[in-house]
Write an enzyme that holds these catalytic residues in place. Structure first.
Site, mmCIF file in Angstrom:
data_model
loop_
_atom_site.group_PDB
_atom_site.id
_atom_site.type_symbol
_atom_site.label_atom_id
_atom_site.label_comp_id
_atom_site.label_asym_id
_atom_site.label_seq_id
_atom_site.Cartn_x
_atom_site.Cartn_y
_atom_site.Cartn_z
ATOM 1 N N ASP A 191 0.917 -1.135 -0.055
ATOM 2 C CA ASP A 191 -0.184 0.073 -0.089
ATOM 3 C C ASP A 191 0.828 1.341 0.058
ATOM 4 O O ASP A 191 1.685 1.433 -0.838
ATOM 5 C CB ASP A 191 -0.957 -0.012 1.319
ATOM 6 C CG ASP A 191 -2.199 0.833 1.043
ATOM 7 O OD1 ASP A 191 -2.680 1.347 -0.131
ATOM 8 O OD2 ASP A 191 -2.669 1.246 1.986
ATOM 9 N N ASP A 192 0.685 1.969 0.997
ATOM 10 C CA ASP A 192 1.705 3.242 1.161
ATOM 11 C C ASP A 192 2.933 3.181 1.897
ATOM 12 O O ASP A 192 3.158 1.996 2.768
ATOM 13 C CB ASP A 192 0.780 4.504 1.752
ATOM 14 C CG ASP A 192 -0.592 4.632 1.033
ATOM 15 O OD1 ASP A 192 -0.345 4.856 -0.167
ATOM 16 O OD2 ASP A 192 -1.476 4.460 1.744
ATOM 17 N N ASP A 198 1.364 6.190 6.193
ATOM 18 C CA ASP A 198 -0.146 6.426 6.186
ATOM 19 C C ASP A 198 -0.544 7.188 7.378
ATOM 20 O O ASP A 198 -0.544 6.807 8.679
ATOM 21 C CB ASP A 198 -0.974 5.042 6.084
ATOM 22 C CG ASP A 198 -2.380 5.312 5.818
ATOM 23 O OD1 ASP A 198 -2.800 6.233 5.700
ATOM 24 O OD2 ASP A 198 -2.863 4.325 5.591
ATOM 25 N N LYS A 201 1.217 9.338 2.413
ATOM 26 C CA LYS A 201 -0.203 9.780 2.466
ATOM 27 C C LYS A 201 -0.598 10.437 3.825
ATOM 28 O O LYS A 201 -0.446 10.012 4.912
ATOM 29 C CB LYS A 201 -0.971 8.315 2.226
ATOM 30 C CG LYS A 201 -2.494 8.835 2.070
ATOM 31 C CD LYS A 201 -3.355 7.460 1.888
ATOM 32 C CE LYS A 201 -3.575 6.403 2.941
ATOM 33 N NZ LYS A 201 -4.282 5.387 2.447
#
Length: 526
Positions: free
Chosen positions: A360-361, A364, A405
């Site tokens: 994913d990131d 976050d 993010k």
């Protein structure tokens, strides 16, 4: 019964859902404490029966046949130590009825409760488990839908002088629970954590510590302000906490730090069923750790429980010289490198950290309406690269795939991101992600991310001296807020500063823990 031992032990038990427990016990001065399963304070989630002969007391607990049904004992120990716990049981089937044993939320033992031939044939199983001083919660949970064997009673007795607590303890993969905890006689990791005194140090010898259960540092095990309790790799060695036996499940974290004023250094945590390292306490330092191949975010800061009040959300934690990579959940949309999201207090800092090849990131800092704004987070002197693609090339279309993010759901939080680099992440390099706050975004470099290098569609963030570069075409940056001429954003062509960021990226940690990033062999200075 065992002979009298040197520490008194008071115990009360709650039997829930027919689970058999092997307890942790502390040392005792009185005779072993017997807890009959059929009378108070024990509570049997099932029926109290007496139809099979040979039991003690007036009957026994015939618990429900259910996965996860639990027997819970509350044991009050005057001092910390190891306790021998003996459970008398009968199992008239032809297969074992296993159970997990936890003490104060941490894995302590496993019980098999094998066949005894008939329901009127009773035998015992004895376990040695650690108790801390004061109250202890001991839980036996059956691991199959068959539930537990019939439980007659439980005897708790330390039997011997408790292993020493102390300011310095050593643990090793082949350590034993009752060992003294010296360099030549190391104990287990869980025993050392239960016995270390506030402000003390646990040294982990190198090697692999395998566990199917979370290693928990509970909330009441705080260190001291100015004198943190330390969980350190032994100098020159690499301890690896391996949780490959875990299934993917939100409850299956690797190392869970709910206490405050701890310093964790030099550990590798891998293959947990959820977060590799979870931090719910405050004022901790997590240094030189590696979190890899976990089934959720490698290292995450969030509140310990849904009932934790906002003023106790984790705050003022420092993540230093840490690496988090190749963390991936089956859905492909939750496993980041690092996260301080949903429920964190103020003052958390990530410094000299590297997040790469997470599904994913890289970072976050997500917020949601249900829980409201989080405390401002600082990310500095760090690197996010190749997030959204694992080291083996695996990608998942569900992942967000950003480097940094920085928000969620239009909730304003004034984070600080400075002197950091985003490189070839699968979506944006730095993104506000619907955080309309006044963030400070300064001295950062963003190169060749798949969409925007800088993506800030709203808010009043302040941008100073940032650099955006591409080796080919790409999407123009967008930076709504206060962006002056010190920035060099990408709007179709590279500016003069990009000549310093055109070579191959490499990175390493210096001896003092600083992150060193080079492009084409030349050190980058965002």
């Amino acid at each position: 019964m065992r002979p009298t031992s040197p520490l008194s032990l008071l115990a009360c038990a709650t039997l829930a859902a027919g689970a058999v427990v092997a307890l942790p016990g502390a040392a005792a001065t009185a005779a072993p404490t017997r807890l009959e399963a059929e009378r108070a304070p024990a509570v049997c989630d099932g029926t109290i029966d007496a139809d099979h002969t040979g039991h003690t007391g007036t009957g026994f607990c015939n618990g429900r046949n259910a996965l996860g049904a639990a027997v819970t004992f509350t044991v009050d120990a005057p001092q910390a130590g190891s306790a021998a716990v003996t459970v008398r049981f009968a199992n008239g089937t032809t297969t074992a009825r296993p159970a997990d044993v936890t003490v104060n939320g941490a894995a302590a033992a496993s019980a098999s409760f094998g066949p005894t031939g008939t329901w009127a044939t009773w035998t015992t199983a004895t376990f040695t488990v650690p108790l801390r001083q004061g109250g202890n919660t001991v839980r036996l949970s059956p691991t199959t839908a068959a539930g537990l064997a019939n439980i007659d009673h439980l005897d708790a007795d330390t039997g011997t002088t408790p292993p020493p607590s102390g300011p310095v303890l050593y643990a090793a993969p082949d350590g034993t629970e009752g060992a003294s905890g010296t360099l030549s006689d190391p104990t287990t990791l869980t025993s050392a954590l239960a016995r270390v005194t506030p402000g003390g140090t646990v040294y982990l010898r190198g090697g692999t510590y395998r566990s199917a259960r979370t290693v928990t540092i509970p909330a009441d095990a705080d260190g001291r302000p100015g004198d943190r309790t330390e969980l350190f790799a032994h100098p020159g060695e690499t301890p690896v906490l391996n949780f490959a036996a875990m299934a993917e499940d939100p409850a299956n974290r690797g190392l869970a730090l709910h206490a405050s004023y701890w310093h964790v250094r030099g550990l590798v945590v891998e293959h947990a069923g959820d977060n590799g390292i979870f931090v719910g306490g405050s004022d901790n330092v997590i240094e030189r750790t590696v979190t890899r191949f976990n089934r959720d975010t490698g290292l995450q800061l969030s509140r310990s429980a849904s009932t934790t009040p906002r003023e106790q959300w984790p705050a003022r934690n420092l993540v230093l010289t840490a690496r988090s990579h190749d963390n991936a959940d089956s859905d492909g949309e939750d496993a980041d490198g690092f996260a301080a999201k949903l429920t964190v207090g103020p003052g958390n800092v990530f410094r000299h950290a590297v997040a790469h090849n997470n599904i994913d990131d890289g970072w976050d800092l997500y917020t949601k309406t249900d829980t409201g704004p989080i405390g401002a987070v600082t990310v500095e002197d760090s690197l996010a690269l190749h997030n959204g693609t694992l080291s083996d090339g695996t990608q998942n279309a569900s992942g967000d795939r950003n480097g940094y993010k920085l928000g969620g759901e239009d909730i304003a939080v004034d984070h600080v991101v400075r002197r950091s680099i985003a490189y070839r992440n699968g979506k944006h390099g730095f993104t506000y992600n619907r955080n309309p706050g006044t963030m400070t975004v300064s001295d950062n470099v963003s190169v060749d991310n798949a969409q925007r290098n800088f993506s800030f569609d709203a808010g009043t963030s302040v941008f100073r001296n940032n650099t955006s570069c591409r080796t080919g075409g790409g999407t123009n940056d967008k930076t709504v807020g206060d962006a002056d001429g010190s920035n060099q954003f990408w709007t179709g062509a590279n500016g003069p500063r990009c000549s310093a960021y055109g070579g191959t990226l490499a990175w390493s940690f210096a001896a003092d823990g600083r992150l060193v990033v080079t492009f084409g062999g030349t050190a980058a200075t965002p």
